[in-house]
Enzyme design. Structure first.
Site, PDB file in Angstrom:
ATOM      1  CG  LEU A  31     -36.811 -44.336 -27.134  1.00  0.00           C
ATOM      2  CD1 LEU A  31     -35.470 -44.222 -27.241  1.00  0.00           C
ATOM      3  CD2 LEU A  31     -37.175 -46.306 -27.702  1.00  0.00           C
ATOM      4  N   GLY A  32     -40.238 -42.311 -24.462  1.00  0.00           N
ATOM      5  CA  GLY A  32     -41.061 -42.668 -23.073  1.00  0.00           C
ATOM      6  C   GLY A  32     -40.703 -41.314 -22.470  1.00  0.00           C
ATOM      7  CD  GLN A  33     -42.985 -37.107 -20.445  1.00  0.00           C
ATOM      8  OE1 GLN A  33     -43.888 -37.319 -21.153  1.00  0.00           O
ATOM      9  NE2 GLN A  33     -41.846 -37.062 -21.395  1.00  0.00           N
ATOM     10  N   GLY A  34     -39.577 -40.039 -18.980  1.00  0.00           N
ATOM     11  CA  GLY A  34     -38.376 -40.498 -18.274  1.00  0.00           C
ATOM     12  C   GLY A  34     -38.026 -39.244 -17.252  1.00  0.00           C
ATOM     13  N   GLY A  85     -37.855 -35.458 -18.078  1.00  0.00           N
ATOM     14  CA  GLY A  85     -37.983 -34.977 -20.222  1.00  0.00           C
ATOM     15  C   GLY A  85     -38.368 -36.504 -20.341  1.00  0.00           C
ATOM     16  CB  THR A  86     -39.720 -36.105 -23.675  1.00  0.00           C
ATOM     17  OG1 THR A  86     -40.507 -35.502 -22.961  1.00  0.00           O
ATOM     18  CG2 THR A  86     -40.527 -37.155 -24.688  1.00  0.00           C
ATOM     19  CB  VAL A  87     -36.293 -40.947 -23.677  1.00  0.00           C
ATOM     20  CG1 VAL A  87     -34.821 -41.552 -24.497  1.00  0.00           C
ATOM     21  CG2 VAL A  87     -35.323 -40.423 -22.499  1.00  0.00           C
ATOM     22  CG  ASP A 135     -36.435 -41.231  -9.140  1.00  0.00           C
ATOM     23  OD1 ASP A 135     -37.555 -42.360  -9.077  1.00  0.00           O
ATOM     24  OD2 ASP A 135     -36.611 -40.918 -10.637  1.00  0.00           O
TER      25      ASP A 135
END
Ligand SMILES: *[C@@H]1O[C@H](CO)[C@@H](O)[C@H](O)[C@H]1NC(C)=O
Ligand SMILES: *[C@@H]1O[C@H](CO)[C@@H](O)[C@H](O)[C@H]1NC(C)=O
Ligand SMILES: *[C@@H]1O[C@H](CO)[C@@H](O)[C@H](O)[C@H]1NC(C)=O
Ligand SMILES: *[C@@H]1O[C@H](CO)[C@@H](O)[C@H](O)[C@H]1NC(C)=O
Ligand SMILES: *[C@@H]1O[C@H](CO)[C@@H](O)[C@H](O)[C@H]1NC(C)=O
Ligand SMILES: *[C@@H]1O[C@H](CO)[C@@H](O)[C@H](O)[C@H]1NC(C)=O
Length: 644
Positions: A323-326, A329-331, A442
């Protein structure tokens, strides 16, 4: 006097030395291969693997190298990890953490070999420590040709120098050499590293083979040899980190300081250190018992997801489900066996060594519940890597809408205003809830997720609490979300909830204008940021010019004032002086009560480039003592970390 001396020592123990700061962990994958044998018995193999990784991780933190064995027989696990000689310890931890999320992908195969650009990792079910040559040895060449023959000559010369010096220098060689033929032809850069488990003779042989292979890469501008016992790279681009690691440095500094104070003070310090060590031992023993208890808790706890279930849900973390890079980490998207959709965050950081703390954090965060916060469902704390499980939101994040010229139209002003109010309510809850006050740190468009009805849900809150020890990735992180960071946080590391208020103000301006407050570019500064532009337009009463062209108003006259009010509140939230910014609950009131008079904002920060330079980041990293506030979030460990 004595008090002062003790204080000095403690401060030095706490401060990360300049060498410890992050440069480039080089987490790019060069080569990753799995063995061919399946593990023999998963219920023995997996715990062995985890124990080995944990053991290696402790050593890596101390010296940039680690090896460990757990178990015996066919499911024994032998592990080795080593960072290349030019990585700082901080970068080494980052590189290792990245490697550790990759190697478990070989499971259920029991062997893995991974070359990143900054570190190496290998695991097998036999002792491979003395191997230095094998059939998989190869060179991976670049694809850009350097025409001039001088480059080839110099590259060979630099390579041979590195290869010759490394075996007698703990297996580490590093050479920078100007290309013959004068200015304009650049330089060539070489790094050579042998694993610390092989002796000088084996190292020499491994490097000689690498030299041979790399010679065949020429005239390409770059080449990497990935051999069983060593790694060598040459390039015409400077990839080397400027500072060499020196593991004994920290210890040495302490000794110097102790020597500089009076003998009496030294005695006292010695006593303190002894007591400290003695206490540590007690704590360590206690931890052992705690660990056993923890394992039991985790096994019984509803928050705990089985690693295998999550692996299955995400189709083994298939790229297609990404889904993406949060932050952190990676999701991945996942579907549980019962059909529930989830989002699984794969953490970059090895949190296993403090699973208890991590789990407690997860426990707290998961108990924080609000309609505008993404719900944390649980975690997998016992598997080969740490995973967090969230509710799944199909519409992804706000940035995908407002910064997109076509998708932006899907969010009319009413929707945007609803998102603003929702975000504000979520933040008020985080700042003021009774259980545990949380500063998000953030807030930005990509951390505002949207549910199926496009309502705002704040993601990634509270996570920073779990990463207190990972002060490491600060410089990387700051670059990522520079535009949202309050000046006092950026320059002085002062962390209060006004930091979130500032980010929220930036977000308001972005939602109204559809423009990103982009400051990730190193050369830009607050001077031409969206905040400053909005401030100038506000003073000239031309704010309307900034409205997102995607905003089509049906009832312009009525709505215009609402939009202007949002900009006004945005500017109040982004005032340079933190104490002048409203609290989140005040900001929410200002937004909701549309007829109340708003105070005039004072100026936003006008920082110049110099104060923004990364040099100043040492201030932030080195001021853990500054965070003397009543929040338990105590360090600047920050969020977005993108592996490069
Ligand atoms: C795997 O090991 C466990 C623990 O020793 C044992 O109980 C189990 O029977 C083993 N499974 C297989 C398939 O051998
Ligand atoms: C790490 O592994 C080594 C052997 O490989 C062992 O001697 C040591 O006790 C282990 N350390 C920890 C903290 O488990
Ligand atoms: C490693 O694992 C494989 C497959 O499980 C097994 O056949 C082999 O004997 C193991 N090696 C050692 C040294 O135990
Ligand atoms: C170095 O290691 C190699 C491979 O393990 C071994 O054959 C050789 O005897 C060792 N040489 C020395 C001098 O220890
Ligand atoms: C050269 O390599 C880079 C990086 O591996 C790749 O992105 C690029 O497409 C390659 N170019 C050619 C012409 O093969
Ligand atoms: C590189 O070196 C060659 C040979 O000495 C020289 O002719 C050439 O001008 C140099 N290239 C540049 C850009 O200076």
């Amino acid at each position: 006097m004595m008090k002062k001396a003790i204080l000095i020592v403690l401060v030095i123990l706490l401060l990360p030395l300049p060498e410890q700061l992050s440069a480039d962990p080089r987490t790019h994958t060069v080569k990753f291969t799995c063995g061919s044998q399946l593990e023999h018995n998963a219920s023995i193999y997996v715990p062995n693997f985890i124990a080995t990784m944990e053991n290696v991780s402790i050593q890596i933190r101390a010296s940039g190298f680690g090896k460990a064995r757990t178990g015996t027989g066919p499911d024994a696990n032998y592990g080795l990890a080593q960072c290349y000689g030019d990585l700082s310890l901080v970068d080494c931890v980052l590189c290792y953490a990245q490697a550790r999320t990759i190697t478990p992908q070989c499971y259920p195969v029991n062997g893995a070999k991974l070359f990143l650009d900054g570190c190496f990792m290998r695991t097998e079910n036999y002792s491979f420590y003395h191997e230095y040559s094998g059939p998989t040895d190869q060179a991976i060449c670049g694809n850009i040709t350097r025409q001039n023959p001088e480059f080839q000559v110099s590259a060979k010369r630099a390579l041979s120098r590195a290869v010759l010096t490394a075996p007698d220098n703990n297996g580490y060689g590093r050479v920078e050499m100007a290309v013959a033929g004068g200015r304009g032809n650049g330089s060539v850069y070489v790094l050579a590293d042998c694993w610390r488990t092989i002796n000088a003779t084996a190292c020499r042989a491994c490097l000689a083979k690498a030299f041979d292979y790399l010679g065949r890469c020429l005239p390409m501008s770059e080449g990497r040899a990935v051999n069983t016992g060593c790694f060598v790279r040459y390039s015409d681009v400077n990839f080397l980190n400027p500072i060499t690691r020196n593991p004994s440095r920290r210890g040495r500094v302490i000794v110097i300081v102790v020597a500089a104070v009076s003998a009496a003070a030294a005695l006292i310090i010695g006593a303190i250190i002894a007591v400290h060590m003695w206490k540590n031992r007690i704590i360590q023993n206690k931890r052992k018992g705690d660990a056993e208890k923890l394992v039991k808790t985790l096994n019984d706890c509803s928050l705990n997801f089985k690693y295998s279930a999550l692996e299955k849900a995400t189709d083994s973390f298939n790229e297609a489900n990404k889904l993406g890079q949060g932050g952190f980490g990676t999701v991945y998207k996942g579907v549980l066996a019962d059909g529930r959709e989830i989002a699984v965050k794969r953490l970059f950081f090895n949190t296993k060594h403090r699973a208890a703390d991590f789990f407690n954090e997860v426990n707290i965060i998961s108990s924080v519940e609000h309609k505008n916060l993404v719900r944390l469902l649980g975690c997998s704390c016992l598997g080969p890597e740490s995973l967090l499980v969230y509710e799944y939101l199909p519409n992804k994040s706000l940035d995908r809408f407002i910064f997109d010229s076509s998708k932006g139209k899907e969010l009319n002003w009413e929707k945007r205003f609803e998102i603003i109010i929702g975000t504000a309510e979520g933040l008020v809850y985080l700042h003021e809830n009774k259980k545990t006050r949380i500063i998000h740190r953030d807030i930005k468009a990509s951390n505002i997720l949207l549910d199926s009805r496009l309502r705002a849900k704040i993601a990634d809150f509270g996570l920073a609490r779990s990463f207190q020890e990972d002060k490491s990735h600060i410089s990387t992180a700051i670059a990522g979300t520079l535009g949202y960071m309050a000046p006092e946080y950026l320059a002085l590391g002062q962390l209060t909830e006004k930091v979130d208020v500032y980010s929220f103000g930036v977000l308001l301006l972005e939602i109204v204008t559809g423009r990103q407050n982009n400051m990730s570019n190193k050369t830009s500064d607050y001077g031409d940021s969206l905040v400053t532009v909005a401030w100038k337009n506000f003073q000239q009463k031309t704010v309307e010019e900034l409205f997102d062209p995607n905003l089509v108003f049906h009832n312009y006259v009525n709505l215009k004032n609402e939009v202007l009010r949002v900009v006004h509140v945005g500017l109040l939230c982004t005032q340079e002086i933190a104490s002048l910014r409203p609290t989140m609950s005040k900001a929410l009131l200002m937004l909701a009560k549309k007829d109340e008079e708003l105070p005039q904002p004072t100026n936003p920060p006008f920082m110049d480039e110099k104060t923004m330079e990364l040099n100043d980041m040492s201030e932030i990293t080195s001021s853990p003592l500054n965070y003397g506030n009543d929040y338990s979030v105590a360090t600047v460990s920050h969020s977005v970390f993108y592996p490069r």
